[in-house]
Write a protein that holds these residues in place. Structure first.
Motif, PDB file in Angstrom:
ATOM      1  N   SER A  45       0.828  -1.199   0.000  1.00  0.00           N
ATOM      2  CA  SER A  45       0.000   0.000   0.000  1.00  0.00           C
ATOM      3  C   SER A  45       0.872   1.263   0.000  1.00  0.00           C
ATOM      4  O   SER A  45       0.616   2.203  -0.756  1.00  0.00           O
ATOM      5  CB  SER A  45      -0.921  -0.011   1.216  1.00  0.00           C
ATOM      6  N   TRP A  46       1.896   1.287   0.835  1.00  0.00           N
ATOM      7  CA  TRP A  46       2.785   2.451   0.899  1.00  0.00           C
ATOM      8  C   TRP A  46       3.547   2.638  -0.406  1.00  0.00           C
ATOM      9  O   TRP A  46       3.688   3.765  -0.902  1.00  0.00           O
ATOM     10  CB  TRP A  46       3.773   2.321   2.048  1.00  0.00           C
ATOM     11  N   LEU A  47       4.054   1.564  -0.977  1.00  0.00           N
ATOM     12  CA  LEU A  47       4.799   1.675  -2.235  1.00  0.00           C
ATOM     13  C   LEU A  47       3.910   2.181  -3.363  1.00  0.00           C
ATOM     14  O   LEU A  47       4.304   3.045  -4.152  1.00  0.00           O
ATOM     15  CB  LEU A  47       5.414   0.325  -2.605  1.00  0.00           C
ATOM     16  N   THR A  48       2.710   1.658  -3.431  1.00  0.00           N
ATOM     17  CA  THR A  48       1.775   2.087  -4.467  1.00  0.00           C
ATOM     18  C   THR A  48       1.380   3.546  -4.270  1.00  0.00           C
ATOM     19  O   THR A  48       1.317   4.323  -5.230  1.00  0.00           O
ATOM     20  CB  THR A  48       0.526   1.192  -4.452  1.00  0.00           C
ATOM     21  N   THR A  49       1.134   3.950  -3.040  1.00  0.00           N
ATOM     22  CA  THR A  49       0.759   5.330  -2.752  1.00  0.00           C
ATOM     23  C   THR A  49       1.902   6.294  -3.055  1.00  0.00           C
ATOM     24  O   THR A  49       1.673   7.384  -3.586  1.00  0.00           O
ATOM     25  CB  THR A  49       0.336   5.473  -1.280  1.00  0.00           C
ATOM     26  N   THR A  50       3.112   5.901  -2.748  1.00  0.00           N
ATOM     27  CA  THR A  50       4.262   6.752  -3.035  1.00  0.00           C
ATOM     28  C   THR A  50       4.414   6.968  -4.539  1.00  0.00           C
ATOM     29  O   THR A  50       4.611   8.102  -4.997  1.00  0.00           O
ATOM     30  CB  THR A  50       5.550   6.131  -2.457  1.00  0.00           C
ATOM     31  N   HIS A  92      -5.881   7.608  -9.999  1.00  0.00           N
ATOM     32  CA  HIS A  92      -6.546   6.828  -8.946  1.00  0.00           C
ATOM     33  C   HIS A  92      -7.056   5.495  -9.510  1.00  0.00           C
ATOM     34  O   HIS A  92      -6.890   4.447  -8.881  1.00  0.00           O
ATOM     35  CB  HIS A  92      -7.701   7.636  -8.347  1.00  0.00           C
ATOM     36  N   ALA A  93      -7.659   5.553 -10.685  1.00  0.00           N
ATOM     37  CA  ALA A  93      -8.170   4.328 -11.311  1.00  0.00           C
ATOM     38  C   ALA A  93      -7.032   3.362 -11.625  1.00  0.00           C
ATOM     39  O   ALA A  93      -7.144   2.146 -11.389  1.00  0.00           O
ATOM     40  CB  ALA A  93      -8.938   4.668 -12.587  1.00  0.00           C
ATOM     41  N   ILE A  94      -5.923   3.874 -12.126  1.00  0.00           N
ATOM     42  CA  ILE A  94      -4.760   3.018 -12.421  1.00  0.00           C
ATOM     43  C   ILE A  94      -4.219   2.414 -11.131  1.00  0.00           C
ATOM     44  O   ILE A  94      -3.888   1.229 -11.078  1.00  0.00           O
ATOM     45  CB  ILE A  94      -3.678   3.814 -13.173  1.00  0.00           C
ATOM     46  N   THR A  95      -4.157   3.214 -10.074  1.00  0.00           N
ATOM     47  CA  THR A  95      -3.664   2.722  -8.781  1.00  0.00           C
ATOM     48  C   THR A  95      -4.569   1.623  -8.237  1.00  0.00           C
ATOM     49  O   THR A  95      -4.087   0.605  -7.726  1.00  0.00           O
ATOM     50  CB  THR A  95      -3.567   3.883  -7.773  1.00  0.00           C
ATOM     51  N   LEU A  99      -3.564  -2.259  -7.357  1.00  0.00           N
ATOM     52  CA  LEU A  99      -3.876  -2.911  -6.076  1.00  0.00           C
ATOM     53  C   LEU A  99      -4.728  -4.160  -6.279  1.00  0.00           C
ATOM     54  O   LEU A  99      -4.529  -5.174  -5.608  1.00  0.00           O
ATOM     55  CB  LEU A  99      -4.583  -1.928  -5.138  1.00  0.00           C
ATOM     56  N   ALA A 100      -5.675  -4.094  -7.203  1.00  0.00           N
ATOM     57  CA  ALA A 100      -6.528  -5.260  -7.474  1.00  0.00           C
ATOM     58  C   ALA A 100      -5.717  -6.411  -8.052  1.00  0.00           C
ATOM     59  O   ALA A 100      -5.922  -7.571  -7.685  1.00  0.00           O
ATOM     60  CB  ALA A 100      -7.655  -4.883  -8.425  1.00  0.00           C
ATOM     61  N   ARG A 101      -4.778  -6.107  -8.939  1.00  0.00           N
ATOM     62  CA  ARG A 101      -3.924  -7.171  -9.491  1.00  0.00           C
ATOM     63  C   ARG A 101      -3.046  -7.776  -8.412  1.00  0.00           C
ATOM     64  O   ARG A 101      -2.851  -8.982  -8.369  1.00  0.00           O
ATOM     65  CB  ARG A 101      -3.061  -6.624 -10.622  1.00  0.00           C
ATOM     66  N   TYR A 102      -2.505  -6.927  -7.548  1.00  0.00           N
ATOM     67  CA  TYR A 102      -1.677  -7.428  -6.456  1.00  0.00           C
ATOM     68  C   TYR A 102      -2.502  -8.322  -5.531  1.00  0.00           C
ATOM     69  O   TYR A 102      -2.063  -9.396  -5.139  1.00  0.00           O
ATOM     70  CB  TYR A 102      -1.079  -6.257  -5.668  1.00  0.00           C
TER      71      TYR A 102
END
Length: 141
Positions: A45-50, A92-95, A99-102
């Motif tokens: 979550s942190w890596l994706t948000t960064t 946001h949609a790409i993020t 997250l969904a793929r992860y």
């Protein structure tokens, strides 16, 4: 765009990115929540948000330098904020897709581990079937 409008644009855009980043971080941790490995969901979550924040803040910086053919400072400010909001929505949609793929990969890996564990448990027990002639159990081994 005068200096006050420019600063207002940067402040408002940055606040929008920060709010969305917090939403992604908090919701991402819950969405990815893994009881077996809680640290992994937090790290992901942190890596994706960064990554999300860096990309969107870079886009905000680029949009802030674009000279739009719009009359008036207020109209330019509103137009640039509109562009930032659209870019923020796309990011946001790409993020969320990432997250969904992860999450899907994590669940698939967990499922494979469960199947392997069940297979090991079954292989330790002898299999028994009914005898056709005497109607009693016998071992197939």
């Amino acid at each position: 765009m005068d200096t006050d409008s420019y600063i207002a644009f940067l402040v408002v855009s940055t606040m929008l990115v920060v709010v969305d980043a917090v939403i992604i971080t908090v919701s991402g941790r819950k969405y990815l929540g893994d009881d077996d490995h809680p640290g992994l969901s937090t790290a992901a979550s942190w890596l994706t948000t960064t990554l999300f924040s860096l990309i969107v803040l870079g886009l905000v910086a680029l949009v802030s330098t674009v000279d739009l053919p719009v009359d008036g400072d207020l109209q330019k400010l509103v137009t640039k904020l509109g562009i930032v909001l659209l870019l923020l929505a796309i990011a946001h949609a790409i993020t969320m897709t990432v997250l969904a793929r992860y999450r899907g990969a994590e669940r698939q890996e967990h499922f494979v581990d469960e199947l392997a564990h069940q297979g090991r448990q079954r292989s330790n027990k002898p299999q028994v079937t009914q005898s056709i002639e005497r109607d009693e159990p016998y071992s197939t081994l």
